[in-house]
Design a protein around this motif. Structure first.
Motif, PDB file in Angstrom:
ATOM      1  N   VAL A   1       1.357  -0.851  -0.138  1.00 56.50           N
ATOM      2  CA  VAL A   1      -0.023   0.204   0.133  1.00 56.50           C
ATOM      3  C   VAL A   1       0.931   1.115   0.396  1.00 56.50           C
ATOM      4  CG1 VAL A   1      -2.038   1.167   1.435  1.00 56.50           C
ATOM      5  CG2 VAL A   1      -1.877  -1.102   1.446  1.00 56.50           C
ATOM      6  N   LEU A   2       2.384   0.804   0.648  1.00 54.06           N
ATOM      7  CA  LEU A   2       2.468   2.403   0.826  1.00 54.06           C
ATOM      8  C   LEU A   2       3.592   2.553  -0.358  1.00 54.06           C
ATOM      9  CD1 LEU A   2       4.277   2.201   4.514  1.00 54.06           C
ATOM     10  CD2 LEU A   2       2.334   3.879   3.052  1.00 54.06           C
TER      11      LEU A   2
ATOM     12  N   GLY B   1      -6.014  -0.424  -5.124  1.00 50.39           N
ATOM     13  CA  GLY B   1      -5.933  -1.941  -6.501  1.00 50.39           C
ATOM     14  C   GLY B   1      -4.177  -2.845  -5.665  1.00 50.39           C
ATOM     15  N   SER B   2      -3.810  -2.181  -5.058  1.00 50.51           N
ATOM     16  CA  SER B   2      -2.537  -2.436  -4.227  1.00 50.51           C
ATOM     17  C   SER B   2      -2.768  -3.649  -3.756  1.00 50.51           C
ATOM     18  CB  SER B   2      -1.245  -1.744  -4.021  1.00 50.51           C
ATOM     19  OG  SER B   2      -1.931  -1.055  -2.783  1.00 50.51           O
ATOM     20  N   LEU B   3      -4.307  -3.735  -3.267  1.00 50.77           N
ATOM     21  CA  LEU B   3      -4.785  -4.586  -1.912  1.00 50.77           C
ATOM     22  C   LEU B   3      -5.120  -6.101  -2.224  1.00 50.77           C
ATOM     23  CD1 LEU B   3      -6.007  -2.761   0.577  1.00 50.77           C
ATOM     24  CD2 LEU B   3      -3.811  -4.012   0.746  1.00 50.77           C
ATOM     25  N   LEU B   4      -5.374  -5.665  -4.098  1.00 49.36           N
ATOM     26  CA  LEU B   4      -5.989  -7.087  -5.121  1.00 49.36           C
ATOM     27  C   LEU B   4      -5.754  -8.505  -4.945  1.00 49.36           C
ATOM     28  CD1 LEU B   4      -8.045  -4.804  -7.783  1.00 49.36           C
ATOM     29  CD2 LEU B   4      -9.133  -5.366  -5.566  1.00 49.36           C
ATOM     30  N   PRO B   5      -3.897  -8.309  -5.157  1.00 48.20           N
ATOM     31  CA  PRO B   5      -3.986  -9.696  -4.866  1.00 48.20           C
ATOM     32  C   PRO B   5      -4.063 -10.222  -4.431  1.00 48.20           C
ATOM     33  CG  PRO B   5      -2.618  -8.000  -6.154  1.00 48.20           C
ATOM     34  CD  PRO B   5      -3.247  -7.590  -5.365  1.00 48.20           C
ATOM     35  N   ASP B   6      -3.514  -9.628  -3.153  1.00 46.89           N
ATOM     36  CA  ASP B   6      -4.135 -10.633  -1.526  1.00 46.89           C
ATOM     37  C   ASP B   6      -5.503 -11.017  -1.245  1.00 46.89           C
ATOM     38  OD1 ASP B   6      -1.148 -11.009  -1.120  1.00 46.89           O
ATOM     39  OD2 ASP B   6      -0.836  -8.657  -0.370  1.00 46.89           O
TER      40      ASP B   6
ATOM     41  N   GLY C   1      -2.904  -0.583  -9.615  1.00 43.89           N
ATOM     42  CA  GLY C   1      -1.994  -0.146  -8.035  1.00 43.89           C
ATOM     43  C   GLY C   1      -1.878  -2.191  -7.829  1.00 43.89           C
ATOM     44  N   ALA C   2      -2.928  -2.858  -8.806  1.00 44.42           N
ATOM     45  CA  ALA C   2      -2.435  -4.523  -8.440  1.00 44.42           C
ATOM     46  C   ALA C   2      -1.432  -4.982  -9.088  1.00 44.42           C
ATOM     47  CB  ALA C   2      -3.625  -4.812  -9.526  1.00 44.42           C
TER      48      ALA C   2
END
Length: 161
Positions: A8-9, A36-41, A98-99
């Motif tokens: 996220v950072l 979007g950076s959280l989507l893969p997890d 982001g992803a």
């Protein structure tokens, strides 16, 4: 948890720097990239609900591993873009950006067998060799990403954005 926060950072830092040069890019867009950076997890939902539960509810075989791939994040970004009322294409692109930043960072992570996940699925199942730059549980990674994000925040704040 440190790895999730690091993703996220990094997304915050990249999106904020993009905001400096793109006129249409606002703070809301930075937030969408961070989401979007959280989507893969989201593949880790199996810590709370097992895959067999999904199989019994849906009535078909079900696996969550594909979420942490390029194909999975394209699909999740498309779903995320459909839930907004306007600017579907822009939201899709921001979520996907982001992803993809998440997936690219994971491509440099250390794995026991020396090969990264097959994150390019459905293009290929190839697991490329990883440079083993960092261990995801290392607190130094979080410290580094937090420092970079703090510097970017300070630069953004000093510009009056």
């Amino acid at each position: 948890m440190a790895e999730l926060l690091s993703h996220v950072l990094v997304a915050y830092a990249l999106a904020t720097v993009a905001k400096w040069s793109l006129e249409w890019f606002t703070e809301r867009h930075v937030g969408v990239v961070m989401i979007g950076s959280l989507l893969p997890d989201l593949n880790r939902i199996d810590l709370f609900v097992s895959e067999t539960t999904f199989e019994s509810v849906l009535g078909v075989p079900f696996g969550l591993d594909a979420i942490h791939t390029l194909g999975g994040v394209v699909l999740l970004s498309a779903v995320g873009a459909m839930v907004v009322t306007t600017h579907h294409r822009r939201v899709f692109g921001l979520l996907l950006a982001g992803a993809v930043s998440h997936l690219i960072l994971d491509a440099f992570k250390a794995y026991a067998d020396g090969a990264a996940d097959a994150w390019l699925y459905p293009i290929t199942w190839i697991r490329h060799p990883t440079p083993n730059l960092y261990v995801s549980a290392d607190p130094a990674v979080l410290g580094f990403t937090a420092s970079v994000a703090l510097l970017v925040w300070w630069g953004d704040y000093s510009q009056g954005n």
